[in-house]
Write a protein that holds these residues in place. Structure first.
Motif, PDB file in Angstrom:
ATOM      1  N   TYR A  40      21.311  37.985 103.043  1.00 19.13           N
ATOM      2  CA  TYR A  40      20.667  36.855 102.382  1.00 19.13           C
ATOM      3  C   TYR A  40      21.021  35.536 103.065  1.00 19.13           C
ATOM      4  CZ  TYR A  40      20.080  33.081  99.131  1.00 19.13           C
ATOM      5  OH  TYR A  40      19.753  31.888  98.571  1.00 19.13           O
ATOM      6  N   LEU A  58      16.128  27.360 105.353  1.00 21.33           N
ATOM      7  CA  LEU A  58      16.542  25.960 105.331  1.00 21.33           C
ATOM      8  C   LEU A  58      16.089  25.235 106.592  1.00 21.33           C
ATOM      9  CD1 LEU A  58      20.135  26.080 103.808  1.00 21.33           C
ATOM     10  CD2 LEU A  58      18.148  24.904 102.894  1.00 21.33           C
ATOM     11  N   GLN A 101      13.301  25.221  94.650  1.00 23.78           N
ATOM     12  CA  GLN A 101      14.483  24.361  94.518  1.00 23.78           C
ATOM     13  C   GLN A 101      15.168  24.159  95.857  1.00 23.78           C
ATOM     14  OE1 GLN A 101      16.968  24.921  91.195  1.00 23.78           O
ATOM     15  NE2 GLN A 101      15.289  25.281  89.795  1.00 23.78           N
ATOM     16  N   GLU A 102      14.919  25.049  96.784  1.00 20.57           N
ATOM     17  CA  GLU A 102      15.471  24.846  98.136  1.00 20.57           C
ATOM     18  C   GLU A 102      14.817  23.625  98.783  1.00 20.57           C
ATOM     19  OE1 GLU A 102      14.857  28.580 100.054  1.00 20.57           O
ATOM     20  OE2 GLU A 102      16.753  29.389  99.344  1.00 20.57           O
ATOM     21  N   GLY A 124      16.254  20.623  97.286  1.00 19.14           N
ATOM     22  CA  GLY A 124      17.592  20.384  97.844  1.00 19.14           C
ATOM     23  C   GLY A 124      17.536  19.782  99.234  1.00 19.14           C
ATOM     24  N   GLU A 166      19.020  16.221 100.212  1.00 17.90           N
ATOM     25  CA  GLU A 166      20.068  16.174 101.254  1.00 17.90           C
ATOM     26  C   GLU A 166      19.667  15.233 102.386  1.00 17.90           C
ATOM     27  OE1 GLU A 166      20.909  19.895 103.162  1.00 17.90           O
ATOM     28  OE2 GLU A 166      22.610  19.024 104.233  1.00 17.90           O
ATOM     29  N   ARG A 177      24.008  21.626  99.022  1.00 15.32           N
ATOM     30  CA  ARG A 177      23.790  22.959  99.623  1.00 15.32           C
ATOM     31  C   ARG A 177      24.301  24.070  98.711  1.00 15.32           C
ATOM     32  NH1 ARG A 177      24.203  23.084 106.164  1.00 15.32           N
ATOM     33  NH2 ARG A 177      22.798  21.345 106.523  1.00 15.32           N
ATOM     34  N   ILE A 183      21.976  24.496  95.885  1.00 14.79           N
ATOM     35  CA  ILE A 183      20.751  25.179  96.346  1.00 14.79           C
ATOM     36  C   ILE A 183      21.009  26.678  96.402  1.00 14.79           C
ATOM     37  CG2 ILE A 183      19.258  25.617  98.334  1.00 14.79           C
ATOM     38  CD1 ILE A 183      19.584  22.711  99.100  1.00 14.79           C
ATOM     39  N   ARG A 184      22.138  27.060  97.011  1.00 16.24           N
ATOM     40  CA  ARG A 184      22.415  28.488  97.196  1.00 16.24           C
ATOM     41  C   ARG A 184      22.555  29.193  95.847  1.00 16.24           C
ATOM     42  NH1 ARG A 184      26.216  29.747 102.096  1.00 16.24           N
ATOM     43  NH2 ARG A 184      24.447  28.718 103.069  1.00 16.24           N
ATOM     44  N   VAL A 211      21.325  28.200  93.016  1.00 15.82           N
ATOM     45  CA  VAL A 211      20.013  28.214  92.374  1.00 15.82           C
ATOM     46  C   VAL A 211      19.127  29.267  93.007  1.00 15.82           C
ATOM     47  CG1 VAL A 211      17.891  26.880  92.105  1.00 15.82           C
ATOM     48  CG2 VAL A 211      20.074  25.852  91.555  1.00 15.82           C
ATOM     49  N   SER A 212      19.143  29.324  94.351  1.00 17.08           N
ATOM     50  CA  SER A 212      18.227  30.272  94.996  1.00 17.08           C
ATOM     51  C   SER A 212      18.623  31.710  94.715  1.00 17.08           C
ATOM     52  CB  SER A 212      18.115  30.037  96.482  1.00 17.08           C
ATOM     53  OG  SER A 212      19.246  29.476  96.975  1.00 17.08           O
ATOM     54  N   THR A 213      19.925  31.974  94.589  1.00 18.02           N
ATOM     55  CA  THR A 213      20.340  33.340  94.262  1.00 18.02           C
ATOM     56  C   THR A 213      19.816  33.730  92.887  1.00 18.02           C
ATOM     57  OG1 THR A 213      22.362  32.795  95.415  1.00 18.02           O
ATOM     58  CG2 THR A 213      22.321  34.900  94.290  1.00 18.02           C
ATOM     59  N   GLN A 232      17.423  32.335  91.356  1.00 19.81           N
ATOM     60  CA  GLN A 232      15.956  32.352  91.412  1.00 19.81           C
ATOM     61  C   GLN A 232      15.452  33.686  91.947  1.00 19.81           C
ATOM     62  OE1 GLN A 232      14.490  29.230  93.879  1.00 19.81           O
ATOM     63  NE2 GLN A 232      13.248  28.376  92.257  1.00 19.81           N
ATOM     64  N   LYS A 233      16.127  34.184  92.989  1.00 19.80           N
ATOM     65  CA  LYS A 233      15.675  35.440  93.588  1.00 19.80           C
ATOM     66  C   LYS A 233      15.903  36.612  92.639  1.00 19.80           C
ATOM     67  CE  LYS A 233      15.508  33.990  98.231  1.00 19.80           C
ATOM     68  NZ  LYS A 233      15.860  34.097  99.622  1.00 19.80           N
TER      69      LYS A 233
END
Lengths: 205, 366
Positions: free
Chosen positions: A8, A16, A37-38, A41, A45, B80, B83-84, B86-88, B90-91
């Motif tokens: 992952y 990113l 949400q990425e 972010g 950033e 960051r 984000i990580r 949240v994305s986890t 989210q997935k």
């Protein structure tokens, strides 16, 4: 030799990198429509260093404020605002929210870009569109020359020297013995003045 | 001219869009480590951007500059990390949603499949029922056709088939077999056709008796068996004949084959007293049917056919004998044969039955 492991983290990094190359407009669109949400972010950033720089005086002067409280609150506010507000220019939107966090009285007022800002943006869009059309570009240049000649002498001087003669801001300020802030303000006003005249002419046509 | 054109192009730069200063450009601008072109571009942006200008103003002070670097890195890391996280989540949510969709799709599929199978089963049952309802009438016609040539063979005992069919189902197969031996061309058709059921055979038997009776003498054992048809078969006979009333034309053909001569009945009465009641019951049912079939022809205006059928029934001792004579008289009268009509009406009057009065009035009117 270890075999390549697909994980992952690799996907996240690639994603990113791809998002970093997108424009602000695309990132906002992804964050809103796809609830990505990425993308949100990446956008935050991109401007985080400017947020930090702008917030530093507030962190040092205001009592009982710590970076651990201010920045998460600011980011959360921006995240919430991103889903509801119409954002034409991200820098203006972030600046407004940073100031709103610092001046707690404005906390609940939503962000709206000013009329001057919208006029400047409309002219910018028009120039971008004219870049593909030579004839339209020439017409626009002629129109802008006419508008510059209609401006007050000082504004005309600063615009000509700064944009056409490419004089640095500090040198221009030194020549007139103005501060950089004042010189910038004169240029900003001249630009807004010009944009409003151009848009007025466009509406009259 | 060329410089004029360049100046013309430069005027567009007033409204050119430049991005905000990035992480790298901000300290370099402060340190003066930018090229002239880059610096000019950033200054063009600074004219419009309050955020970048404020940031530069703040960072131009040394005390803030020290704080800036660590805070900038930490906020970037914070974003960051969020984000990580949240994305986890989210997935995971997306995966769960996908799984739920798959499951719901499977459920829908099986529900639809079950409904389709149910509908198919109902349809098949309906078809089967329809086929069952249709089958009794079709084999009758088939057997009639098959059995038709049998009377032509003189060597075959006429009453034998009814006796066999009436007695038990086993000899039924024998009867067609013997017929096949006697009548060569018919044999093929007999063999090809499926074996007839009880219901199907009975009309065929009647037809045989009808056509063969006047031609050949009947052997004794066959008569006995013919006189004693089981009551169950009689009922079936009625049930098969019932729909025939509704469709007169095809029934009429069958009737022709099913008529039984009165002589045969008389002989039956003499032979066996025990079986008298059943023997009487059978012709009365058949007579009723034959009478109605003749009536159909009468109503249709086919007087000749009606007369021939009434004639068959005229000798019957049941009430249909009298009725047939009366109708026969009516038919003659309709045809203009008043002599025959008068004679027939007189016979009805002489019979002194329920039709006497009507016959008398008809006689008077003639």
């Amino acid at each position: 030799m270890e075999p390549f492991r697909f994980s992952y983290v690799n996907i996240g990094n690639t994603m990113l990198q791809q998002l970093t190359n997108l424009s602000d407009k695309d990132l906002i669109s992804r964050a809103r429509k796809l609830k990505d949400q990425e993308a949100e972010g990446v956008l935050l950033e991109r401007y985080s260093h400017l947020m930090v720089a702008v917030c530093l005086p507030y962190l040092n002067t205001a009592p009982g404020t710590a970076a651990d409280d201010v920045f998460p609150a600011l980011l959360q506010r921006l995240s919430n605002s991103l889903k509801t507000q119409t954002i034409h220019k991200v820098n203006e939107w972030i600046h407004y929210n940073v100031k709103a966090i610092q001046d707690k009285s404005d906390r609940n007022l939503p962000f709206f870009s000013s009329t001057e800002s919208r006029e400047i943006q409309q002219v910018e869009n028009r120039i971008e569109q004219a870049a593909m059309n030579q004839k339209e570009q020439q017409q626009l240049i002629a129109q802008m020359n006419v508008v510059i000649s209609q401006l007050p002498a000082e504004e005309k001087y600063f615009l000509t020297q700064f944009y056409l003669e490419q004089q640095p801001l500090a040198q221009l300020a030194g020549a007139k013995k103005y501060s950089i802030d004042k010189t910038r303000q004169i240029l900003k006003n001249a630009k807004q003045h010009m944009a409003s005249i151009l848009m007025k002419q466009t509406y009259e046509q | 001219m060329s410089s004029n054109l360049e100046n013309n192009d430069k005027i567009l730069k007033i409204f050119s869009t430049v991005r905000c200063m990035n992480r790298d450009q901000l300290p370099r601008y402060l340190d003066g480590r930018l090229t002239d072109l880059e610096k000019h571009l950033l200054e063009q942006h600074l004219v419009d951007c309050d955020l970048c200008f404020d940031a530069l103003q703040t960072l131009s002070q040394a005390r803030y500059r020290e704080q800036y670097q660590p805070l900038s890195v930490s906020i970037s890391q914070y974003i960051r990390n969020s984000i990580r996280k949240v994305s986890t989540t989210q997935k995971v949510e997306r995966y769960q949603r996908l799984e739920q969709k798959k499951e719901s799709f499977l459920i829908y599929f099986w529900v639809v499949a079950a409904v389709a199978m149910g509908a198919g089963a109902v349809y098949l049952i309906q078809q089967q029922n329809r086929l069952r309802a249709l089958t009794p009438s079709q084999p009758i016609a088939a057997v009639d056709k098959v059995m038709e040539p049998i009377p032509t063979s003189h060597s075959q005992p006429v009453a034998a088939p009814p006796a066999e069919t009436a007695a038990a189902p086993a000899p039924r197969t024998v009867a067609p077999a013997t017929a096949a031996i006697a009548a060569g061309p018919v044999a093929d058709s007999l063999q090809r056709r499926p074996p007839a059921t009880e219901v199907k055979v009975i009309p065929a038997v009647k037809k045989d008796t009808l056509k063969a009776a006047p031609a050949t003498p009947k052997p004794a054992p066959s008569k006995d068996s013919a006189r004693n048809p089981p009551p169950a078969e009689q009922k079936e006979e009625k049930s098969t004949l019932q729909p025939a009333k509704e469709t007169p034309a095809p029934v009429a053909d069958k009737v022709e084959k099913k008529e039984t001569p009165p002589k045969k009945e008389k002989e039956k009465e003499k032979d066996d007293d025990d079986n008298k009641k059943t023997a009487d019951a059978q012709p009365s049912g058949t007579d009723e049917f034959l009478y109605k079939a003749a009536m159909v022809y009468h109503q249709q205006g086919d007087l000749n056919e009606a007369i021939s059928r009434y004639k068959h029934l005229a000798d019957s001792k049941s009430k249909y004998g009298e009725l047939s004579r009366y109708q026969l008289a009516v038919c003659y009268r309709s045809k203009g044969q008043t002599g025959k009509a008068r004679r027939m009406f007189k016979e009805v009057v002489r019979m002194n039955g329920p039709m006497k009065e009507k016959a008398q009035s008809a006689l008077d009117s003639l």
